[in-house]
Design an enzyme around this catalytic site. Structure first.
Site, short mmCIF file in Angstrom:
data_model
loop_
_atom_site.label_atom_id
_atom_site.label_comp_id
_atom_site.label_asym_id
_atom_site.label_seq_id
_atom_site.Cartn_x
_atom_site.Cartn_y
_atom_site.Cartn_z
N LYS A 267 -13.67 0.45 -13.59
CA LYS A 267 -13.96 -0.74 -13.44
C LYS A 267 -14.19 -1.39 -14.79
O LYS A 267 -14.40 -2.52 -14.24
CB LYS A 267 -14.84 -0.48 -12.00
N THR B 179 -16.15 1.29 4.01
CA THR B 179 -15.02 0.41 3.70
C THR B 179 -14.32 2.49 4.36
O THR B 179 -15.77 3.27 3.84
CB THR B 179 -14.28 0.65 3.03
N TYR C 271 -14.85 6.19 -12.79
CA TYR C 271 -15.09 5.15 -12.06
C TYR C 271 -15.51 4.46 -12.80
O TYR C 271 -14.52 2.93 -12.99
CB TYR C 271 -15.12 5.96 -10.94
N ASP D 237 1.17 -1.23 -0.07
CA ASP D 237 -0.23 0.07 -0.50
C ASP D 237 0.62 1.13 0.24
O ASP D 237 2.56 1.05 0.20
CB ASP D 237 -0.72 -0.02 1.39
N VAL E 188 1.23 0.81 -6.71
CA VAL E 188 0.80 0.51 -8.55
C VAL E 188 1.05 0.51 -8.97
O VAL E 188 1.13 -0.14 -10.10
CB VAL E 188 -0.63 -0.13 -8.28
P1 NAP Z 1 -9.59 1.73 0.84
O1 NAP Z 1 -10.25 1.65 1.92
O2 NAP Z 1 -9.75 3.10 0.24
O3 NAP Z 1 -8.41 1.31 0.53
C1 NAP Z 1 -7.87 1.73 -0.27
C2 NAP Z 1 -6.05 1.49 -0.25
O4 NAP Z 1 -5.44 1.33 -1.31
C3 NAP Z 1 -6.08 2.60 0.48
O5 NAP Z 1 -5.26 2.25 1.46
C4 NAP Z 1 -5.62 3.81 -0.35
O6 NAP Z 1 -4.90 4.42 0.35
C5 NAP Z 1 -4.34 2.50 -1.38
N1 NAP Z 1 -4.16 2.97 -2.99
C6 NAP Z 1 -4.67 4.35 -2.96
N2 NAP Z 1 -3.69 4.36 -3.83
C7 NAP Z 1 -3.08 3.76 -4.40
C8 NAP Z 1 -2.14 2.81 -4.59
N3 NAP Z 1 -1.59 3.92 -6.05
N4 NAP Z 1 -0.89 2.24 -4.95
C9 NAP Z 1 -1.19 1.54 -3.71
N5 NAP Z 1 -2.07 1.75 -3.14
C10 NAP Z 1 -3.12 2.85 -3.08
O7 NAP Z 1 -11.09 1.37 -0.44
P2 NAP Z 1 -11.57 0.35 -0.31
O8 NAP Z 1 -13.58 0.35 -0.45
O9 NAP Z 1 -11.00 -0.76 0.36
O10 NAP Z 1 -11.60 -0.54 -2.06
C11 NAP Z 1 -10.85 -1.46 -2.42
C12 NAP Z 1 -10.62 -1.58 -3.63
O11 NAP Z 1 -12.71 -2.55 -3.74
C13 NAP Z 1 -11.06 -0.37 -5.07
O12 NAP Z 1 -10.79 -0.84 -5.78
C14 NAP Z 1 -12.50 0.04 -4.98
O13 NAP Z 1 -12.65 0.51 -6.27
C15 NAP Z 1 -12.57 -1.42 -4.63
N6 NAP Z 1 -14.13 -1.00 -4.47
C16 NAP Z 1 -14.68 -0.56 -3.13
C17 NAP Z 1 -16.60 -1.09 -2.95
C18 NAP Z 1 -16.76 -0.23 -1.73
O14 NAP Z 1 -18.35 0.02 -2.01
N7 NAP Z 1 -15.92 -0.12 -0.51
C19 NAP Z 1 -17.20 -0.90 -3.84
C20 NAP Z 1 -17.09 -1.78 -4.84
C21 NAP Z 1 -15.38 -1.24 -5.13
P3 NAP Z 1 -5.65 5.90 -0.16
O15 NAP Z 1 -5.94 6.12 2.00
O16 NAP Z 1 -4.41 6.58 0.50
O17 NAP Z 1 -6.46 6.07 -0.78
#
Ligand code: NAP
Length: 276
Positions: free
Chosen positions: A177, A210, A173, A49, A82
């Site tokens: 996706k 999240t 977005y 991360d 990443v």
């Molecule tokens: P999250 O809690 O924000 O976790 C994502 C993590 O990835 C954060 O620590 C973030 O850091 C990190 N990150 C951002 N840019 C990065 C980079 N360039 N290299 C490495 N790490 C990086 O989000 P989440 O909800 O768990 O989401 C995880 C995945 O699920 C994402 O791909 C998201 O699009 C997908 N998703 C989420 C939901 C939802 O409702 N939560 C629904 C559908 C899909 P920062 O805090 O600095 O950004």
């Protein structure tokens, strides 16, 4: 090369014990839950991360979990953006030399930028493409050779219901996706055609509770709002609640293990019925 799944005893199917998993974006939310769930089943997990402090805490808390210890799982953390191709090489090299290979990759890191397309900047478009799509491309490209060397590979790319259908003020977005969804299928077919022992699938979460929802850019919010209201969003989910990260982690575990040995190029939707 033998196609994975051949000659497997049924009782071995669920095991990921001793396998090495890389989980990107594993410091928070869904990635953190995936890292825990895989370690609970005995995997050695490399969490990566850009959030150093949170990532270190995630690894520590996983290592202190009794269920993880009983299963012989473990977690480590490395800083990793990443979008950085050179860093991907170092991550793979570390997994191979320090942990013994690469078997599972959860391409989970992502950001969510919303707002009207009329005001959306090219810089934000490119930043989101870089993290959500370039990051997945680099992960897949870097991991496949190591998975072939390891003799087992399952790549799980985190898409979204937003990769299956459009949403107003989320078009950029949606583009990332939707790209992850079809990229997954193309690579899955290339692996199958070459008889590489690597399966590639995408996961499509609905609304999951999240920290990502606290990072939403102000342009996406309604006038007067300072954060997305998940309780309100729950009203539009058929099962009546938003998901939690463990709902997604259980699906990721299934795709990581040989229980899903005949699944590749498919999309696992975990959304409480939103897309039904
Ligand atoms: P999250 O809690 O924000 O976790 C994502 C993590 O990835 C954060 O620590 C973030 O850091 C990190 N990150 C951002 N840019 C990065 C980079 N360039 N290299 C490495 N790490 C990086 O989000 P989440 O909800 O768990 O989401 C995880 C995945 O699920 C994402 O791909 C998201 O699009 C997908 N998703 C989420 C939901 C939802 O409702 N939560 C629904 C559908 C899909 P920062 O805090 O600095 O950004």
């Amino acid at each position: 090369m033998q196609w994975q799944g051949e000659d497997l005893a049924r009782e071995d199917l669920a095991k990921i014990e001793g396998k090495v998993a890389i989980v990107t974006g594993g410091a928070s939310g869904i990635g953190k839950a995936c890292a825990l769930r895989l370690a609970e089943e005995g995997a050695r997990v490399l969490i990566t991360d850009i959030q150093d402090e949170l990532g270190g805490h995630s690894a520590e808390s996983i290592n202190s979990t009794e269920r993880v210890q009983r299963a012989g799982g473990q977690a480590q953390f490395l800083t990793h953006d990443v979008t950085d191709e050179g860093r991907w090489q170092q991550i793979i090299e570390h997994a191979e030399s320090a942990l013994g290979g690469v078997h599972i990759l959860v391409n989970n890191a992502g950001i969510g930028l919303g707002g009207s397309i009329l005001e959306f900047s090219l810089a934000d478009w490119q930043r989101q493409q870089a993290v959500n799509l370039d990051g997945v491309f680099l992960g897949v490209k870097s991991a496949i050779p190591a998975m072939i060397r390891s003799g087992y590979g399952s790549i799980i790319n985190m898409s979204s219901v937003a990769g299956l259908k459009g949403a107003a003020n989320l078009a950029a977005y949606n583009a990332t996706k939707g790209g992850v969804r079809l990229f997954t299928k193309g690579v899955a077919l290339e692996c199958a055609q070459n008889r590489w022992p690597v399966r590639v699938n995408s996961v499509h979460p609905g609304v999951i509770d999240t920290p990502i929802w606290t990072k939403v850019n102000p342009e996406y919010l309604q006038p007067g709002e300072n954060a997305v209201n998940l309780d309100e969003m729950a009203l539009s989910v058929p099962v009546g609640r938003v998901g939690n990260p463990h709902d997604i982690a259980n699906g990721v575990l299934f795709l990581a293990s040989e229980e899903s040995a005949y699944m590749t190029g498919t999309e696992l939707v975990i959304d409480g019925g939103i897309s039904a």
